[in-house]
Design a protein around this motif. Structure first.
Motif, PDB file in Angstrom:
ATOM      1  N   MET A   1       0.705  -1.087   0.093  1.00 50.33           N
ATOM      2  CA  MET A   1      -0.206   0.058  -0.186  1.00 50.33           C
ATOM      3  C   MET A   1       0.881   1.381   0.110  1.00 50.33           C
ATOM      4  SD  MET A   1      -2.876   1.316   2.721  1.00 50.33           S
ATOM      5  CE  MET A   1      -3.814  -0.275   2.499  1.00 50.33           C
ATOM      6  N   ASN A   2       0.742   2.126  -0.900  1.00 48.72           N
ATOM      7  CA  ASN A   2       1.457   3.364  -0.935  1.00 48.72           C
ATOM      8  C   ASN A   2       1.020   4.291   0.254  1.00 48.72           C
ATOM      9  OD1 ASN A   2      -0.662   5.048  -1.616  1.00 48.72           O
ATOM     10  ND2 ASN A   2      -0.234   4.971  -3.952  1.00 48.72           N
ATOM     11  N   ALA A   3       1.774   5.374   0.579  1.00 51.11           N
ATOM     12  CA  ALA A   3       1.768   6.325   1.286  1.00 51.11           C
ATOM     13  C   ALA A   3       0.211   7.114   1.391  1.00 51.11           C
ATOM     14  CB  ALA A   3       2.704   7.174   1.632  1.00 51.11           C
ATOM     15  N   ASP A   4      -0.001   7.631   0.242  1.00 53.53           N
ATOM     16  CA  ASP A   4      -1.490   8.148   0.045  1.00 53.53           C
ATOM     17  C   ASP A   4      -2.652   7.217   0.341  1.00 53.53           C
ATOM     18  OD1 ASP A   4      -0.250  10.599  -0.982  1.00 53.53           O
ATOM     19  OD2 ASP A   4      -0.364  10.041  -3.058  1.00 53.53           O
ATOM     20  N   ALA A   5      -2.499   5.922  -0.038  1.00 55.13           N
ATOM     21  CA  ALA A   5      -3.447   4.985   0.344  1.00 55.13           C
ATOM     22  C   ALA A   5      -3.594   4.739   1.892  1.00 55.13           C
ATOM     23  CB  ALA A   5      -3.412   3.788  -0.659  1.00 55.13           C
ATOM     24  N   LEU A   7      -2.815   6.715   4.261  1.00 49.52           N
ATOM     25  CA  LEU A   7      -3.085   8.084   4.941  1.00 49.52           C
ATOM     26  C   LEU A   7      -4.859   8.049   4.511  1.00 49.52           C
ATOM     27  CD1 LEU A   7      -0.610  10.697   3.646  1.00 49.52           C
ATOM     28  CD2 LEU A   7      -1.034   9.766   5.966  1.00 49.52           C
ATOM     29  N   LEU A   8      -5.319   7.859   3.444  1.00 53.93           N
ATOM     30  CA  LEU A   8      -6.759   7.928   3.217  1.00 53.93           C
ATOM     31  C   LEU A   8      -7.464   6.671   4.221  1.00 53.93           C
ATOM     32  CD1 LEU A   8      -8.827   9.502   1.690  1.00 53.93           C
ATOM     33  CD2 LEU A   8      -8.445   8.094  -0.100  1.00 53.93           C
ATOM     34  N   ALA A   9      -7.002   5.672   4.174  1.00 51.84           N
ATOM     35  CA  ALA A   9      -7.530   4.531   4.615  1.00 51.84           C
ATOM     36  C   ALA A   9      -7.363   4.737   6.342  1.00 51.84           C
ATOM     37  CB  ALA A   9      -6.276   2.941   4.745  1.00 51.84           C
ATOM     38  N   ALA A  35      -4.607  14.575   2.751  1.00 47.94           N
ATOM     39  CA  ALA A  35      -5.414  13.699   2.348  1.00 47.94           C
ATOM     40  C   ALA A  35      -7.037  14.074   2.795  1.00 47.94           C
ATOM     41  CB  ALA A  35      -5.128  12.350   2.994  1.00 47.94           C
ATOM     42  N   GLY A  36      -8.013  13.960   2.170  1.00 53.16           N
ATOM     43  CA  GLY A  36      -9.081  14.257   2.471  1.00 53.16           C
ATOM     44  C   GLY A  36     -10.256  13.346   2.469  1.00 53.16           C
ATOM     45  N   ASP A  37     -11.144  12.948   3.468  1.00 53.48           N
ATOM     46  CA  ASP A  37     -12.415  12.221   3.515  1.00 53.48           C
ATOM     47  C   ASP A  37     -13.527  13.176   3.783  1.00 53.48           C
ATOM     48  OD1 ASP A  37     -14.050  10.232   3.361  1.00 53.48           O
ATOM     49  OD2 ASP A  37     -13.602   9.418   5.036  1.00 53.48           O
TER      50      ASP A  37
END
Length: 168
Positions: A1-5, A7-9, A35-37
């Protein structure tokens, strides 16, 4: 899993743990979105305002002699906006409705902020100035990086003025 994924997870995990949350944003301390949710909102503006809020709240806490800031809680007519420091270089902001249990939010968001901050601190790539020996030559490169040094080539015309990209 990359860093962006990753963070979002972590943001998604926090929202699942606190169902009253309507959104969450991770911002860098300079106010840029990491990152945003945030369904139905503007994560970029929230990130910028989160950085300003955290800076003011931290300054206020230190001025009052209460040490470093743990979180900033803004109570609104329709809910809460809570901002947490996340590591050395990031900020977590959680948005909830009025039915939110703030104790539960804090219990979930504080460790999430630590995890998000650790992830962000590990992956961010700070800009490092290249050391150039001092010289009296006016044509020598600058000793430190400036915003001008990061602009795309060709924006400065030979006649000494700015050119719009794509125009000759």
């Amino acid at each position: 899993m990359n860093a962006d994924a990753a963070l979002l997870a972590e943001l998604h995990r926090l929202r699942r743990a606190v169902p009253e949350m309507s959104g969450a944003v991770l911002a860098a301390v300079d106010g840029l979105l990491v990152a945003g949710d945030l369904p139905g909102g503007d994560p970029h503006h929230l990130a910028a305002l989160s950085a300003a809020n955290l800076g003011i709240a931290d300054r206020l806490a230190r001025l009052a002699g209460h040490g470093p800031l743990a979180e900033s809680v803004v109570r609104c007519a329709e809910g809460y906006v809570v901002t947490y420091p996340a590591g050395a270089e990031a900020i977590l902001t959680a948005i909830t409705g009025t039915a939110a249990d703030l104790a539960r939010l804090h219990a979930e968001a504080r460790p999430a902020a630590q995890r998000l901050g650790a992830l962000w601190d590990a992956v961010r790539r700070p800009t490092v100035a290249t050391a150039i020996p001092p010289t009296n030559d006016p044509a020598a490169p600058l000793a430190t990086r400036t915003p001008m040094a990061t602009l795309p080539a060709g924006l400065w015309s030979e006649s000494g003025g700015w050119r719009s990209p794509g125009r000759e």
